[in-house]
Design a protein around this motif. Sequence first.
Motif, mmCIF file in Angstrom:
data_model
loop_
_atom_site.group_PDB
_atom_site.id
_atom_site.type_symbol
_atom_site.label_atom_id
_atom_site.label_comp_id
_atom_site.label_asym_id
_atom_site.label_seq_id
_atom_site.Cartn_x
_atom_site.Cartn_y
_atom_site.Cartn_z
ATOM 1 N N ASN A 176 6.371 -4.814 4.248
ATOM 2 C CA ASN A 176 6.074 -5.203 3.027
ATOM 3 C C ASN A 176 4.399 -5.375 2.785
ATOM 4 O OD1 ASN A 176 8.274 -5.629 1.255
ATOM 5 N ND2 ASN A 176 8.313 -7.395 2.671
ATOM 6 N N GLU A 177 3.621 -5.902 3.836
ATOM 7 C CA GLU A 177 2.056 -6.264 4.118
ATOM 8 C C GLU A 177 1.669 -5.070 3.745
ATOM 9 O OE1 GLU A 177 2.293 -9.150 7.717
ATOM 10 O OE2 GLU A 177 1.015 -8.015 7.981
ATOM 11 N N LEU A 178 1.899 -3.500 4.998
ATOM 12 C CA LEU A 178 1.670 -1.869 4.799
ATOM 13 C C LEU A 178 1.430 -1.816 3.142
ATOM 14 C CD1 LEU A 178 3.028 -0.864 7.575
ATOM 15 C CD2 LEU A 178 0.804 -1.362 7.438
ATOM 16 N N LEU A 179 3.015 -2.446 2.376
ATOM 17 C CA LEU A 179 3.567 -1.950 0.714
ATOM 18 C C LEU A 179 1.674 -3.120 0.312
ATOM 19 C CD1 LEU A 179 4.213 -0.093 -0.878
ATOM 20 C CD2 LEU A 179 5.468 -1.631 -0.683
ATOM 21 N N THR A 180 1.474 -3.780 0.839
ATOM 22 C CA THR A 180 0.599 -4.682 -0.640
ATOM 23 C C THR A 180 -0.539 -4.418 0.125
ATOM 24 O OG1 THR A 180 2.323 -6.760 0.398
ATOM 25 C CG2 THR A 180 -0.395 -7.287 -0.376
ATOM 26 N N SER A 181 -1.054 -3.718 1.268
ATOM 27 C CA SER A 181 -2.473 -3.542 0.888
ATOM 28 C C SER A 181 -2.482 -2.230 0.599
ATOM 29 C CB SER A 181 -2.263 -3.393 2.902
ATOM 30 O OG SER A 181 -3.651 -2.755 3.456
ATOM 31 N N VAL A 182 -1.422 -1.232 0.385
ATOM 32 C CA VAL A 182 -1.500 0.122 0.331
ATOM 33 C C VAL A 182 -2.179 -0.453 -1.088
ATOM 34 C CG1 VAL A 182 -0.288 2.175 -0.917
ATOM 35 C CG2 VAL A 182 -0.544 1.394 1.603
ATOM 36 N N MET A 183 -1.106 -1.160 -2.228
ATOM 37 C CA MET A 183 -1.861 -1.227 -3.350
ATOM 38 C C MET A 183 -2.768 -2.217 -3.906
ATOM 39 S SD MET A 183 2.372 -2.174 -4.918
ATOM 40 C CE MET A 183 3.041 -2.845 -3.714
ATOM 41 N N TYR A 184 -3.347 -2.956 -3.041
ATOM 42 C CA TYR A 184 -4.261 -3.423 -2.764
ATOM 43 C C TYR A 184 -5.715 -2.632 -3.474
ATOM 44 C CZ TYR A 184 -8.832 -6.220 -1.845
ATOM 45 O OH TYR A 184 -9.980 -6.902 -1.417
ATOM 46 N N VAL A 185 -5.299 -1.290 -1.425
ATOM 47 C CA VAL A 185 -6.754 -0.700 -1.792
ATOM 48 C C VAL A 185 -6.413 0.579 -3.382
ATOM 49 C CG1 VAL A 185 -6.789 1.732 -0.826
ATOM 50 C CG2 VAL A 185 -6.278 -0.353 0.203
ATOM 51 N N ILE A 186 -5.277 0.960 -3.663
ATOM 52 C CA ILE A 186 -5.236 1.347 -4.902
ATOM 53 C C ILE A 186 -6.102 0.561 -6.476
ATOM 54 C CG2 ILE A 186 -3.518 2.835 -6.796
ATOM 55 C CD1 ILE A 186 -1.650 3.476 -3.951
ATOM 56 N N GLY A 187 -5.434 -0.236 -6.595
ATOM 57 C CA GLY A 187 -5.474 -1.602 -7.461
ATOM 58 C C GLY A 187 -7.579 -1.732 -7.621
ATOM 59 N N LEU A 188 -7.681 -1.991 -6.096
ATOM 60 C CA LEU A 188 -8.731 -2.321 -6.056
ATOM 61 C C LEU A 188 -9.832 -1.165 -6.877
ATOM 62 C CD1 LEU A 188 -11.155 -4.283 -5.222
ATOM 63 C CD2 LEU A 188 -11.352 -2.974 -3.664
ATOM 64 N N HIS A 189 -9.549 -0.023 -6.308
ATOM 65 C CA HIS A 189 -9.983 1.252 -6.766
ATOM 66 C C HIS A 189 -9.679 1.706 -8.291
ATOM 67 C CE1 HIS A 189 -11.834 5.108 -6.879
ATOM 68 N NE2 HIS A 189 -11.040 5.946 -7.329
ATOM 69 N N LEU A 190 -9.426 1.473 -9.341
ATOM 70 C CA LEU A 190 -8.766 1.434 -10.238
ATOM 71 C C LEU A 190 -9.468 0.765 -11.234
ATOM 72 C CD1 LEU A 190 -4.974 2.679 -10.248
ATOM 73 C CD2 LEU A 190 -6.379 3.846 -10.451
ATOM 74 N N LYS A 191 -9.518 -0.520 -10.596
ATOM 75 C CA LYS A 191 -9.895 -1.725 -11.260
ATOM 76 C C LYS A 191 -11.144 -1.674 -10.903
ATOM 77 C CE LYS A 191 -9.853 -5.905 -9.157
ATOM 78 N NZ LYS A 191 -9.280 -7.082 -8.978
ATOM 79 N N LEU A 192 -12.354 -1.153 -9.784
ATOM 80 C CA LEU A 192 -13.152 -1.323 -10.095
ATOM 81 C C LEU A 192 -14.515 0.078 -10.857
ATOM 82 C CD1 LEU A 192 -14.092 -2.098 -6.605
ATOM 83 C CD2 LEU A 192 -14.194 -3.704 -8.364
ATOM 84 N N THR A 193 -13.558 1.290 -10.663
ATOM 85 C CA THR A 193 -13.380 2.655 -11.632
ATOM 86 C C THR A 193 -13.121 2.475 -13.190
ATOM 87 O OG1 THR A 193 -12.748 3.251 -9.166
ATOM 88 C CG2 THR A 193 -13.623 5.133 -10.656
ATOM 89 N N TYR A 194 -12.125 2.178 -13.354
ATOM 90 C CA TYR A 194 -12.641 2.143 -14.884
ATOM 91 C C TYR A 194 -12.282 0.525 -15.233
ATOM 92 C CZ TYR A 194 -10.403 6.567 -13.161
ATOM 93 O OH TYR A 194 -10.504 8.218 -12.785
ATOM 94 N N LYS A 195 -13.356 0.546 -16.703
ATOM 95 C CA LYS A 195 -13.595 -0.669 -17.183
ATOM 96 C C LYS A 195 -12.277 -0.391 -18.226
ATOM 97 C CE LYS A 195 -18.158 -1.000 -16.635
ATOM 98 N NZ LYS A 195 -19.353 -1.838 -17.496
ATOM 99 N N VAL A 196 -11.758 0.268 -18.317
ATOM 100 C CA VAL A 196 -10.289 0.276 -19.383
ATOM 101 C C VAL A 196 -9.722 0.316 -18.806
ATOM 102 C CG1 VAL A 196 -9.846 1.012 -21.446
ATOM 103 C CG2 VAL A 196 -11.651 1.548 -21.501
#
Lengths: 457, 168
Positions: free
Chosen positions: A77-97
Amino acid sequence: MTQNKMMNKIDILHSIPEDKLDKRIYFLSLLELANSCGLLSNSDVARIQSELALILAEQADKYTNGESSSITSEKANELLTSVMYVIGLHLKLTYKVPEQAVEHIKANTVKSVFESGLATIERRMEFAKHLHKLIASRLFETPNIFYRSTAIDGINGFFKLYRPQFAAHEIHITADYPLCSGMPALDGIEFIEQYLLRLECENTFCTLFSPDDIHRLMLSLSKDYASCPVNIFEPVLLCALGLTLLGLNPMRLNLTSKSIDGLYGIFIGKTRDSTIHIMKKALSLLSEKINIPLRVKKYAAFCIPKLAPGIANALDTKSIDKVFLVRSNFESNTKIMLSYGERMSDAKYTKLLEKLQQVRGKAKIKLIIEEVHSLADLLDVLSDAEFTMGELEVLVDTLPQNVFAALLSKYPYQALAQRENEQMLCVALQKKKESLSPQMRKEVQDQAASIYNETFD
Amino acid sequence: MADSTSHPLLFDINVMLPSEPIEDKILACNSTTEAYGLTLTQKQALKLVQTRTEVLKKTSRVEFGTGIIDKLILAFCDSPYIEQQNYEDTLHELISLFYSAKNDTWDTISDDALIEFMKDSFNGPCRGSLELLSTDALLPLARHIHSGYSFETFTYNSEQYDTKQDDE
């Protein structure tokens, strides 16, 4: 509701309401909202799910160095949470919309987004390290132990322990020093970056004033402020704004009991909005007088609405001197400068921690005495390695008096210690202190009380 | 941070994991084990997979890939204490002991090293007793790890278990 108002509620360009996106679990909330509004089909979700499973399997393999085919569900679960955090961070910072973020995840493999996310985190780490160096090089001088222990040691601890590959969402440290604007409601590198940005503003603002003037102002808040987790920026800002409002020189932070009455007259009967307006106007005046950098001014303006309720409450209870502090005349004693010394390399430190895991009892203490040569490393070891109470007692007994006093100064009360290790260390230190002769005890106490941290390079 | 596993839309990890052809790998071991008079039928292989699934659930573990059953089979097939009649039952028990030991030793021991240890103990001091393997070998090993020592410093014999670690 009128037709106009109803029209305003419908955003024809954006299907995903941004305010419903959870900033901390961005990827999950994006998927959920995109799925519910039809931007992502169920088959898209299934594809993302199976690609995530493959990434998880790869991550688990890397985590175990390929030596274990299974891991605990908790770790998975920790590893999965980390993976999703990494993906989410990239999408959040790259795309304003958010809709663009959804398009990106539809058009690309989850693995490629994850890898881009890891690169994003690396860049953010570099920025945070740069920011940290900047703060450390200009660290405002204060005897408050939480200020330095968080701004230098705590953040260093984060960089030492942070592993974005497997736990990108973790913070690892407690960031004990409270910020005026509150703790950022974020995780991982985002938290540290925001914390440092805010701390840098507070630090820069405080360096505009004399450390001794701030010290005396803080003493009027509490004589024990040096060992309490209290914010320093807030009383300094309030005092400087108060002096500005009274048309006095803000630089000395020297409000008097008499001048406080003037502030009472300014704020009495004012609404919350008026109070904020007055304070922001005073901030503009103060900024002109003492050349506050723009980013710091913006940060102070961001904090002012949080300070307004405290002013209103103080007016109600006729205790405005508890908000706009009157500087104490107490003079500080001579201080002993404490040097943290030169840290060992990260590789050497990691090796030492591994060795410490293998031994116990006197052998563990002997290893520390042999391999640790600076206070900075000793503090890190005490925080990162695991000890039994007996081991800590042996260690404390072995330490030279000046190091013992330094530890007493850093860990004065068990109640203030957050980690179990630190709490046990406090107990061991107190036990040793109690065992000293009255004269020796006083000597050590005086030494501990007068320790002042050196400026960190 | 919020727990991702509580999310209603996605991510029950056990559901996410792709199913691997474990059964085929188990049956492929027959070509090696036949030399020792040991074989498994498809039905027996399926039962072993079921045991693996149940034990993983019971021990709160997640496994990726084809797992360790084939490794256990190949490690234990030359044991003087395993015959065709107790072969399947022994494997069921070994699967259970293996995953419990992974948890009990805090995942500090690699799969291969743990299987090797189990095999040496089973064929040696435990004299083919699964009960002794559990109580006299794996339990002391877990205690050893919990005391802060490494797997490499653990020595097990039938009389007593001891550590190579110097006394304080």
